[in-house]
Enzyme design. Sequence first.
Site, short mmCIF file in Angstrom:
data_model
loop_
_atom_site.label_atom_id
_atom_site.label_comp_id
_atom_site.label_asym_id
_atom_site.label_seq_id
_atom_site.Cartn_x
_atom_site.Cartn_y
_atom_site.Cartn_z
N ASP A 3 0.95 -1.13 -0.02
CA ASP A 3 0.01 -0.02 0.03
C ASP A 3 1.02 1.22 0.11
OD1 ASP A 3 -1.74 2.06 0.44
OD2 ASP A 3 -2.47 1.32 2.41
N LYS A 32 2.82 11.22 -3.53
CA LYS A 32 1.77 10.49 -4.23
C LYS A 32 0.86 11.23 -5.09
CE LYS A 32 -1.80 6.92 -3.34
NZ LYS A 32 -2.21 6.02 -2.50
N GLU A 37 -7.28 0.64 -4.48
CA GLU A 37 -7.11 0.28 -2.99
C GLU A 37 -8.67 -0.21 -2.70
OE1 GLU A 37 -5.98 4.36 -2.16
OE2 GLU A 37 -4.07 3.86 -2.79
N ASP A 84 -13.03 5.68 2.17
CA ASP A 84 -11.78 5.67 2.66
C ASP A 84 -11.52 7.18 3.32
OD1 ASP A 84 -8.99 5.80 2.89
OD2 ASP A 84 -8.52 4.74 1.16
#
Length: 620
Positions: free
Chosen positions: A23, A86, A186, A210
């Site tokens: 992850d 990211k 994800e 999330d």
Amino acid sequence: MAKISINLATGSLQKEEIIVGIDLGTTNSLVAFINPDKNPQVINDTGKGVLVPSVVHFNAQGDAIVGNEAKAFLITDPANTIFSVKRLLGRSYKDVAGHQDTFSYKIIDDETEALVKIRAGGKFYTPIELSAQILKELKARAEHALKTPVNRAVITVPAYFNDSQRQATRDAGRLAGIDVLRIVNEPTAASLAYGLGLDPNQQKTIAVYDLGGGTFDVSILSIQNGIFEVLSTNGNTFLGGDDFDRAIVHYWIEKNRLDTHILQEDNALMQSLRLQAEAAKKALSNQNLYNEKLGDIWCTIDKQTFESLIAPKVTETIDSCAQALRDARLSITDIDEVVLVGGSTRTPYVKQQVAEFFGREPHDQINPDEVVALGAAIQADILAGNRSDILLLDVTPLSLGIETMGGLMDIIIPRNAKVPTKAGRQYTTSVDGQVNMKISVFQGERDLVAENRKLAEFELKGIPAMPAGLPKIDINFLLNADGILTVQAIELRSGVKQEIDVKPSYGLTDETVEKMLIDSITYAKSDVAQRMLIEARSEGEQLVYTAERFIEKHGSYLSTEEISKTRKHIEALRTALQQPEKDEILKRTDELNEYTRPFAERVMDVAVSAAMKGKSIDRE
Ligand code: AMP
């Protein structure tokens, strides 16, 4: 079509090798594997903890430090410490324009379509290189903890990542010496961790909520015959638990009547308040009152107050859930399961609101920080063929793409993509009045097409003559279940079209595929370096061209000194372009850009005021 298992160290087929799930997060990253008891487990490399902060620091020697150690430098040396990389992966300057203030380090802010670069310690890094540093650290920790080489992985990305962000993630893996077997969404990984989708007869619709530290997203997935499909996603990439911390800090500032001007100056105090607020927030996940002192400041807050402070933000996330449902053309009753991901879903109020909206209890038994990595490990296990009950789809063994500027390979269908599949990308011309475009189709993992396998070549003829950059040429790849690739090129303004069929697997043995894969990892470092040099050169050459044209056209707006200085910068860049030094080229490009930017603004201003007076300033 094949599924290849290779040991990159020896080049031999290896059945027992551990494939990990990674992850790669905005704030934290972690790695998991399937333990000998066949259960997914996160890797905790002796005492270092499970979560690796996604932070990279470059010290004076130019060495990279990753994780907790790097995090300390966020305060002492922010310019050389990179977090949240990211957010920049696979992004162009244009994409991130307007967000520079969220980053303490320097993003080179060309107004171009080129991918962003970051300057740290006098060098230029791409988000791919920085992400590779994080992945290397995860690989090292996994190898240390498992006492075995780890060369293959499944890496997760947000469901909303586009093609170029996914490709950048793959490249980062390769640069870290990892063979990326698959990029998995994800929310898909989180669902797998709860066992959803593992039964091929199951048909379900799942909502995955999330909420992390700095980002929020919700995805609606459907599973059919063990295949996940993303029906819709929604969210806000600048909303998360950090907002909850800020809300508490503001509350304390008001309650203690602190002088905001003094606070603005006192970075250390603000930082301490923020950390205290985060501690309060976490405590309020299990208790009703938080009551501490920070020096003379009373840091008190009760659960009810906290909930009223964060309610607007939580409502925003619920609105996103409603929008995601609308986009998927579903209603709440269509949702069979709700899965919680991200540290901020530990806040009971968040959990309650999600449960209330969807009208069902969400899955929250697995640690929300670990659930994605655990699911990625399960996906890795499926790909390794260790779960005989699960249907394995055919995948394309090597990437398929076309040649772009400087002989670079631009991947359109990445390796390991499930077939049938289709993908496309838009290109344009590089020369004014260009009427033909050669399209060369390649297969392979190397950055230079010269090192890959050429499959076909054809020419798109009859593009109407237009200035460079204006034609819109869509290149579409369609790989059908029989392994036939159809490549289609179409110029959208005129509709001219051309297509060709090829069989990528023709004459390709398993050994050749293995060799091509091993080479791609062996040469990853030099390939990436070469690609970045080529990209830097194209960018530099383009700027020399534009700057010279600018002087020619608008020289009358500049002073003699400005013209001569611009020429000096152009010459310096030209000299740099002769050398194979990427950083030097980027530095000179940056300097010329910075020097000339105000001139462009000046000409614009004159143009605007002239236009308002009804005059034309076109002097050509
Ligand atoms: P992630 O980005 O998924 O790692 O989530 C990190 C966020 O979760 C941060 O904002 C943390 O402060 C928050 N968080 C961690 N533990 C808790 C907790 N026990 N209660 C509330 N929020 C938490």
